[in-house]
Each structure stands twice: as C-alpha cells, then as structure tokens.
Design a protein around this motif. Structure first.
Motif, short mmCIF file in Angstrom:
data_model
loop_
_atom_site.label_atom_id
_atom_site.label_comp_id
_atom_site.label_asym_id
_atom_site.label_seq_id
_atom_site.Cartn_x
_atom_site.Cartn_y
_atom_site.Cartn_z
N GLU A 60 0.81 -1.22 0.00
CA GLU A 60 0.00 0.00 0.00
C GLU A 60 0.85 1.27 0.00
O GLU A 60 0.34 2.36 0.27
CB GLU A 60 -0.92 0.02 1.22
N GLU A 61 2.11 1.16 -0.36
CA GLU A 61 3.03 2.29 -0.28
C GLU A 61 2.52 3.53 -1.01
O GLU A 61 2.57 4.65 -0.50
CB GLU A 61 4.40 1.90 -0.83
N GLN A 62 1.98 3.36 -2.21
CA GLN A 62 1.50 4.49 -2.99
C GLN A 62 0.30 5.17 -2.30
O GLN A 62 0.22 6.39 -2.23
CB GLN A 62 1.12 4.04 -4.39
N VAL A 63 -0.61 4.37 -1.78
CA VAL A 63 -1.79 4.92 -1.07
C VAL A 63 -1.34 5.65 0.19
O VAL A 63 -1.81 6.75 0.48
CB VAL A 63 -2.79 3.80 -0.74
N VAL A 64 -0.41 5.04 0.92
CA VAL A 64 0.09 5.64 2.16
C VAL A 64 0.75 6.99 1.85
O VAL A 64 0.53 7.98 2.55
CB VAL A 64 1.07 4.68 2.87
N ARG A 65 1.53 7.04 0.77
CA ARG A 65 2.20 8.29 0.39
C ARG A 65 1.15 9.35 0.03
O ARG A 65 1.27 10.51 0.44
CB ARG A 65 3.14 8.04 -0.78
N ALA A 66 0.13 8.97 -0.72
CA ALA A 66 -0.91 9.92 -1.12
C ALA A 66 -1.70 10.43 0.10
O ALA A 66 -2.04 11.61 0.18
CB ALA A 66 -1.85 9.28 -2.13
#
Length: 124
Positions: A60-66
C-alpha cells in the motif's frame, strides 16, 4: 474529548478490507483538498482506528504516500502512524482550508478597465 468523538471511538469499525478503507480515505482527502475544506473528524478518527488495528502493508506504499501528502496539505497530523494518532488525540481540530477569493464584480472590473484605457488615450 467530545461525546461525538467518544461515540465514534466506541463504534465498531466498518466490515471492509482495511486496504480498501485506506484507498477510500485517500480519495476523500483528495476531494477535501480540491474543495478547500477540512475532512470530517469522525472519518479521521475512524481511519486512525483502522490503521491502529490493521497497519498498512508494504503493498500500500502508494496509497500511504498519497494519504500523507493529502494530510500535510490540510495541515493534519498523520493518521497512519502512532505518533500522528497520539498528536491528533491531543491536537485541536485543523484550521479550515483557505477559500478561493471571490470572483471580481464584473461592473467594477469594467469600470476599472475603462478608467485605465481612458487615461491612456491621447487628447487632441
């Protein structure tokens, strides 16, 4: 803590995949940023509880960053870390996001334009 916040903390978490809830929260934050408004405190409290009960996976790295970017734009503490959750529990609600300036009055704009162009016209 207000009675509404206490009730939200006592409410059961939604029966959904936590990763899906985080994706929905990401979209919700993006909408709040676009509209220049703060997110509802109940939603923020719920996502903090979801993240505490089921931390994000590396997938979920991309979601967490967003999410982190959206919360930063709104001046909020992070919902995804224990530090952010602790800060949110003791912090005052975020300031409302600035609103867009009002559209200029067309009549005033026309009068200003007329004054500026009339003063530039050579006389005689």
């Amino acid at each position: 803590r207000s009675s509404a916040a206490a009730a939200a903390a006592a409410a059961p978490l939604p029966d959904k995949d936590p990763a899906e809830l985080r994706r929905q929260y990401e979209q919700y934050l993006a909408t709040c940023v676009r509209q220049g408004r703060p997110p509802a405190q109940q939603v923020c409290d719920m996502i903090r509880r979801v993240c505490a009960a089921s931390p994000p996976s590396p997938d979920e790295e991309q979601v967490v960053r967003a999410i982190a970017e959206g919360e930063a734009k709104l001046g909020m503490p992070s919902s995804l870390s224990a530090d952010g959750a602790a800060a949110a529990a003791t912090a005052p609600p975020p300031e409302p996001a600035p609103t867009a300036p009002a559209a200029p009055d067309p009549a005033a704009a026309a009068a200003a334009w007329k004054r500026s162009t009339v003063s530039q016209v050579p006389v005689g």
